[in-house]
Design an enzyme around this catalytic site. Structure first.
Site, short mmCIF file in Angstrom:
data_model
loop_
_atom_site.label_atom_id
_atom_site.label_comp_id
_atom_site.label_asym_id
_atom_site.label_seq_id
_atom_site.Cartn_x
_atom_site.Cartn_y
_atom_site.Cartn_z
N ASP A 186 0.98 -1.33 0.24
CA ASP A 186 0.06 0.19 0.33
C ASP A 186 0.72 1.41 -0.12
O ASP A 186 1.18 1.63 1.75
CB ASP A 186 -0.71 0.46 1.06
CG ASP A 186 -1.88 0.98 1.10
OD1 ASP A 186 -2.41 1.34 0.06
OD2 ASP A 186 -2.10 1.48 2.38
N GLU A 235 -1.40 -0.94 -4.82
CA GLU A 235 -3.00 -0.67 -4.57
C GLU A 235 -2.67 0.92 -6.14
O GLU A 235 -1.78 1.34 -5.98
CB GLU A 235 -2.88 0.33 -3.54
CG GLU A 235 -4.60 0.83 -4.00
CD GLU A 235 -5.07 0.94 -2.91
OE1 GLU A 235 -5.80 0.60 -1.98
OE2 GLU A 235 -4.74 2.40 -1.70
N ASP A 293 -1.89 0.92 6.49
CA ASP A 293 -1.42 1.49 5.89
C ASP A 293 -1.04 -0.72 5.49
O ASP A 293 -0.31 -1.18 4.86
CB ASP A 293 -0.03 1.96 5.82
CG ASP A 293 -0.40 3.28 6.13
OD1 ASP A 293 -1.15 3.60 4.59
OD2 ASP A 293 0.38 3.88 7.17
#
EC number: 3.1.21.10
Length: 171
Positions: free
Chosen positions: A11, A71, A143
Site C-alpha cells: 500500500d 494499489e 497501511d
C-alpha cells in the site's frame, strides 16, 4: 500437496508504505508478516523515496515473495499530493520488479469488494475481514492492514489472471 505461493501486498504512500506478506497453498491462506516503511518528513523528496526503496527492498529480500500486489493511485483534488503519491507508488512497483517478482495492480474498490464484498466500505470493515481471513495477522498500522487486504485480493484473483495469461500465450 499444493504449491505455496508467497504474495506481498504493498500500500504505497510517501509518509507510510504498508506491506503485508501471506502464503497461499491451494485455498489455504497463512499470515507471514506485515509492517510499515516510513520516510522522514523532514527530508527532501528524493531522500524520502530512497528511504522507501531501501525499506521495501529489505522486506522483499527477507521474505522473497513470488508475486506482488500494489494499489492503484486514486486521483484526488490535490494534484501535488497525487503526483507525490505516484512517485512513492513507482517505488512500490519497482522494488518487487527488481527482484523478478511479477507485479499486479488493483484499484481500491476492487480490493474492498474482494475482501468485504462491497466496493465501498470503512477501513474498520477491511481490518475486521483481514483478521477473519488471517486470524494470526498482526499489523502495526492501517497501511499494513491495507497491504494485507491487497495480498488477499490478489490471492482471490490470481487464478483468473493466470488463466488469462496462459490464453494469451497460446495465441
Amino acid at each position: 500437496m499444493a504449491e505455496t505461493i508467497r504474495i506481498i501486498g504493498i500500500d504505497p504512500g510517501l509518509r507510510y508504505t504498508g506491506w503485508g506478506v501471506i502464503d497461499l497453498a491451494g485455498n489455504r491462506l497463512q499470515f507471514v508478516a506485515a509492517g510499515t516503511v516510513s520516510s522522514d518528513v523532514q527530508c527532501d523528496l528524493a531522500s524520502r523515496l530512497c528511504q522507501i526503496h531501501k525499506g521495501l527492498s529489505e522486506v522483499v529480500h527477507q521474505f522473497m515473495p513470488h508475486e506482488a500486489a500494489v494499489e492503484h493511485v486514486f486521483v484526488n483534488k490535490d494534484a501535488t499530493a497525487t503526483l507525490k503519491l505516484g512517485q512513492a507508488r513507482a517505488i512500490a512497483l519497482l522494488v518487487p520488479a527488481q527482484a523478478n517478482c511479477p507485479v499486479f495492480e488493483y484499484a481500491p474498490n476492487k480490493v474492498k469488494k474482494s475482501v468485504i464484498g462491497v466496493g465501498h466500505g470503512a477501513k474498520e470493515q477491511i481490518h475486521m475481514m483481514v483478521k477473519v481471513l488471517l486470524p494470526r495477522a498482526e499489523f502495526d498500522s492501517n497501511d499494513a492492514a491495507d497491504a494485507l487486504a491487497l495480498a488477499l485480493c490478489h490471492s482471490m484473483h490470481r487464478k483468473r489472471i493466470d488463466q488469462s495469461y496462459q490464453a494469451r500465450m497460446a495465441i
